[in-house]
Design a protein around this motif. Structure first.
Motif, PDB file in Angstrom:
ATOM      1  N   MET A  67      75.587  23.866  31.392  1.00  0.00           N
ATOM      2  CA  MET A  67      74.390  23.184  30.915  1.00  0.00           C
ATOM      3  C   MET A  67      73.408  22.869  32.045  1.00  0.00           C
ATOM      4  SD  MET A  67      74.431  22.843  27.643  1.00  0.00           S
ATOM      5  CE  MET A  67      73.067  21.702  27.515  1.00  0.00           C
ATOM      6  N   LEU A  68      73.750  23.259  33.267  1.00  0.00           N
ATOM      7  CA  LEU A  68      72.900  22.916  34.411  1.00  0.00           C
ATOM      8  C   LEU A  68      71.494  23.486  34.263  1.00  0.00           C
ATOM      9  CD1 LEU A  68      72.684  21.575  37.174  1.00  0.00           C
ATOM     10  CD2 LEU A  68      73.487  23.719  38.203  1.00  0.00           C
ATOM     11  N   PHE A  69      71.395  24.745  33.855  1.00  0.00           N
ATOM     12  CA  PHE A  69      70.067  25.358  33.719  1.00  0.00           C
ATOM     13  C   PHE A  69      69.230  24.681  32.642  1.00  0.00           C
ATOM     14  CE2 PHE A  69      67.229  28.523  31.763  1.00  0.00           C
ATOM     15  CZ  PHE A  69      66.379  28.745  32.848  1.00  0.00           C
ATOM     16  N   PRO A  70      69.762  24.466  31.404  1.00  0.00           N
ATOM     17  CA  PRO A  70      68.953  23.735  30.407  1.00  0.00           C
ATOM     18  C   PRO A  70      68.546  22.339  30.864  1.00  0.00           C
ATOM     19  CG  PRO A  70      70.819  24.796  29.346  1.00  0.00           C
ATOM     20  CD  PRO A  70      71.016  24.950  30.817  1.00  0.00           C
ATOM     21  N   ILE A  71      69.430  21.641  31.573  1.00  0.00           N
ATOM     22  CA  ILE A  71      69.102  20.291  32.048  1.00  0.00           C
ATOM     23  C   ILE A  71      67.974  20.335  33.071  1.00  0.00           C
ATOM     24  CG2 ILE A  71      69.969  18.323  33.378  1.00  0.00           C
ATOM     25  CD1 ILE A  71      72.707  18.797  32.070  1.00  0.00           C
ATOM     26  N   LEU A  72      68.064  21.271  34.035  1.00  0.00           N
ATOM     27  CA  LEU A  72      67.014  21.402  35.041  1.00  0.00           C
ATOM     28  C   LEU A  72      65.701  21.861  34.416  1.00  0.00           C
ATOM     29  CD1 LEU A  72      68.967  23.026  38.030  1.00  0.00           C
ATOM     30  CD2 LEU A  72      68.240  20.645  37.755  1.00  0.00           C
ATOM     31  N   LEU A  73      65.805  22.736  33.425  1.00  0.00           N
ATOM     32  CA  LEU A  73      64.602  23.207  32.725  1.00  0.00           C
ATOM     33  C   LEU A  73      63.918  22.059  32.008  1.00  0.00           C
ATOM     34  CD1 LEU A  73      62.986  25.800  32.060  1.00  0.00           C
ATOM     35  CD2 LEU A  73      64.339  25.973  29.964  1.00  0.00           C
ATOM     36  N   GLN A  74      64.689  21.222  31.346  1.00  0.00           N
ATOM     37  CA  GLN A  74      64.149  20.062  30.650  1.00  0.00           C
ATOM     38  C   GLN A  74      63.514  19.086  31.646  1.00  0.00           C
ATOM     39  OE1 GLN A  74      63.075  18.979  27.960  1.00  0.00           O
ATOM     40  NE2 GLN A  74      64.296  17.394  26.980  1.00  0.00           N
ATOM     41  N   THR A  75      64.168  18.884  32.773  1.00  0.00           N
ATOM     42  CA  THR A  75      63.632  17.985  33.803  1.00  0.00           C
ATOM     43  C   THR A  75      62.299  18.498  34.342  1.00  0.00           C
ATOM     44  OG1 THR A  75      65.894  17.387  34.463  1.00  0.00           O
ATOM     45  CG2 THR A  75      64.131  16.867  36.016  1.00  0.00           C
ATOM     46  N   GLY A  76      62.261  19.781  34.675  1.00  0.00           N
ATOM     47  CA  GLY A  76      61.033  20.380  35.194  1.00  0.00           C
ATOM     48  C   GLY A  76      59.910  20.368  34.180  1.00  0.00           C
ATOM     49  N   PHE A  77      60.239  20.654  32.927  1.00  0.00           N
ATOM     50  CA  PHE A  77      59.213  20.668  31.886  1.00  0.00           C
ATOM     51  C   PHE A  77      58.634  19.281  31.666  1.00  0.00           C
ATOM     52  CE2 PHE A  77      58.122  20.118  27.352  1.00  0.00           C
ATOM     53  CZ  PHE A  77      57.063  21.016  27.287  1.00  0.00           C
ATOM     54  N   ALA A  78      59.496  18.268  31.641  1.00  0.00           N
ATOM     55  CA  ALA A  78      59.028  16.894  31.430  1.00  0.00           C
ATOM     56  C   ALA A  78      58.157  16.426  32.592  1.00  0.00           C
ATOM     57  CB  ALA A  78      60.223  15.956  31.246  1.00  0.00           C
ATOM     58  N   ALA A  79      58.531  16.805  33.824  1.00  0.00           N
ATOM     59  CA  ALA A  79      57.717  16.447  34.989  1.00  0.00           C
ATOM     60  C   ALA A  79      56.361  17.140  34.932  1.00  0.00           C
ATOM     61  CB  ALA A  79      58.455  16.830  36.274  1.00  0.00           C
ATOM     62  N   TYR A  80      56.361  18.426  34.568  1.00  0.00           N
ATOM     63  CA  TYR A  80      55.103  19.177  34.442  1.00  0.00           C
ATOM     64  C   TYR A  80      54.222  18.585  33.351  1.00  0.00           C
ATOM     65  CZ  TYR A  80      51.921  22.867  32.940  1.00  0.00           C
ATOM     66  OH  TYR A  80      50.800  23.564  32.556  1.00  0.00           O
ATOM     67  N   LEU A  81      54.844  18.214  32.236  1.00  0.00           N
ATOM     68  CA  LEU A  81      54.081  17.627  31.137  1.00  0.00           C
ATOM     69  C   LEU A  81      53.445  16.307  31.559  1.00  0.00           C
ATOM     70  CD1 LEU A  81      53.263  17.803  28.146  1.00  0.00           C
ATOM     71  CD2 LEU A  81      55.368  16.578  27.582  1.00  0.00           C
ATOM     72  N   GLY A  82      54.186  15.506  32.319  1.00  0.00           N
ATOM     73  CA  GLY A  82      53.632  14.256  32.826  1.00  0.00           C
ATOM     74  C   GLY A  82      52.412  14.496  33.695  1.00  0.00           C
ATOM     75  N   SER A  83      52.492  15.504  34.570  1.00  0.00           N
ATOM     76  CA  SER A  83      51.361  15.842  35.430  1.00  0.00           C
ATOM     77  C   SER A  83      50.159  16.296  34.612  1.00  0.00           C
ATOM     78  CB  SER A  83      51.776  16.947  36.411  1.00  0.00           C
ATOM     79  OG  SER A  83      50.672  17.370  37.187  1.00  0.00           O
ATOM     80  N   ARG A  84      50.405  17.147  33.621  1.00  0.00           N
ATOM     81  CA  ARG A  84      49.315  17.656  32.768  1.00  0.00           C
ATOM     82  C   ARG A  84      48.667  16.517  31.995  1.00  0.00           C
ATOM     83  NH1 ARG A  84      46.046  20.621  32.224  1.00  0.00           N
ATOM     84  NH2 ARG A  84      46.256  21.373  30.092  1.00  0.00           N
ATOM     85  N   GLN A  85      49.466  15.623  31.457  1.00  0.00           N
ATOM     86  CA  GLN A  85      48.909  14.520  30.682  1.00  0.00           C
ATOM     87  C   GLN A  85      48.081  13.591  31.563  1.00  0.00           C
ATOM     88  OE1 GLN A  85      52.266  12.744  28.593  1.00  0.00           O
ATOM     89  NE2 GLN A  85      51.757  13.907  26.772  1.00  0.00           N
ATOM     90  N   TYR A  86      48.550  13.340  32.777  1.00  0.00           N
ATOM     91  CA  TYR A  86      47.782  12.491  33.692  1.00  0.00           C
ATOM     92  C   TYR A  86      46.423  13.116  33.975  1.00  0.00           C
ATOM     93  CZ  TYR A  86      46.357   9.976  37.862  1.00  0.00           C
ATOM     94  OH  TYR A  86      45.645   9.234  38.763  1.00  0.00           O
ATOM     95  N   LYS A  87      46.410  14.417  34.277  1.00  0.00           N
ATOM     96  CA  LYS A  87      45.154  15.104  34.587  1.00  0.00           C
ATOM     97  C   LYS A  87      44.219  15.130  33.383  1.00  0.00           C
ATOM     98  CE  LYS A  87      47.143  17.974  38.233  1.00  0.00           C
ATOM     99  NZ  LYS A  87      47.617  19.318  38.614  1.00  0.00           N
TER     100      LYS A  87
END
Length: 208
Positions: free
Chosen positions: A172-192
Motif C-alpha cells: 500500500m506504500l505507493f497508494p499512500i504516497l500518491l494520496q499524500t502527494g495529491f493532497a499536498a498538490y491540491l492544497g497548493s492549487r487551492q491556495y493559489k
C-alpha cells in the motif's frame, strides 16, 4: 500580492471589531471573490475535499481486498466493502475540509507552505494510513466469525498483527504516497486560486 489573504487581517487592527464580526467579513469577501472565478477553478475549491475522500475510499477498498486474501475471507463482501469505502471517504473528506478548505475560505490559513503541509498530512494520515489500519479489525473480525484463518492466542496478538500487516503496508506504500502527494498538490492549487480570486477587481469596477 503574495500574501493576499493577510490584507483582510488588517481589518481587525483598523476597525477594532469583535473577532467573530471580522471573521464573518473575511469569509463573505473571500466567498464573493471565489464566485468570480471560472467554473472549473471554483469547482476545484469547492469540491477538492471530495477528491481526497474518493481516493481514501479507493485506498480502503484496496486494503480490504488485500486483508481478505490474507485471511481467506470470501463471505460478506458488501458488508465489509461498504464501510471500508464509506468511512475513509467521510473521514478524509471532512478532515481536509476542516484543516485546509475552510481555513482558506476564512483567511485563517495564509501561508502556502502551511497549506501544502496540512494537505499532505491529511492525505497521509486520513487518506492513506487510516483506511489500511481500519481494514485490520474489520477483516480480523470476519476471519474470527467465519473461522477462515487461524488467529493468534492472547499473548501473541501484537506480534501476529505486525507480521500480517507489514507486507500489506509495503504493497500500500505507493497508494499512500500518491494520496499524500495529491493532497499536498491540491492544497497548493487551492491556495493559489484563493490568491488569484482576491486579486480580481470588484464587479462593475473593471473599466473605472
Amino acid at each position: 500580492m503574495k500574501n493576499g489573504i493577510l490584507i483582510f487581517l488588517r481589518l481587525k487592527m483598523e476597525d477594532h471589531e469583535p473577532d467573530d464580526t471580522v471573521k464573518e467579513k473575511i469569509f463573505y469577501i473571500i466567498t464573493r471573490k471565489i464566485n468570480q472565478l471560472p467554473e472549473a477553478e471554483r469547482n476545484l475549491l469547492e469540491h477538492g475535499s471530495t477528491y481526497i475522500g474518493l481516493n481514501a475510499a479507493l485506498c480502503g477498498l484496496i486494503a480490504n481486498s488485500l486483508f481478505r486474501r490474507v485471511f481467506n475471507v470470501t463471505q460478506a463482501r458488501i458488508a465489509a466493502g461498504l464501510p471500508m469505502a464509506v468511512i475513509p471517504f467521510l473521514t478524509a473528506h471532512l478532515s481536509y475540509k476542516g484543516f485546509v478548505s475552510f481555513p482558506l475560505n476564512t483567511g485563517d490559513l495564509n501561508c502556502e507552505t502551511c497549506t501544502i503541509t496540512r494537505g499532505g498530512l491529511v492525505g497521509l494520515v486520513f487518506g492513506g494510513l487510516y483506511p489500511v489500519i481500519l481494514a485490520i479489525p474489520v477483516n480480523g473480525g470476519l476471519a474470527a466469525r467465519y473461522e477462515s484463518a487461524p488467529l493468534p492466542e492472547k499473548g501473541n496478538i501484537l506480534t501476529y498483527w505486525t507480521r500480517i500487516s507489514k507486507p500489506i503496508f509495503r504493497k500500500m506504500l505507493f497508494p499512500i504516497l500518491l494520496q499524500t502527494g495529491f493532497a499536498a498538490y491540491l492544497g497548493s492549487r487551492q491556495y493559489k486560486l484563493v490568491i488569484k480570486a482576491l486579486q480580481l477587481p470588484e464587479p462593475g469596477l473593471e473599466f473605472q
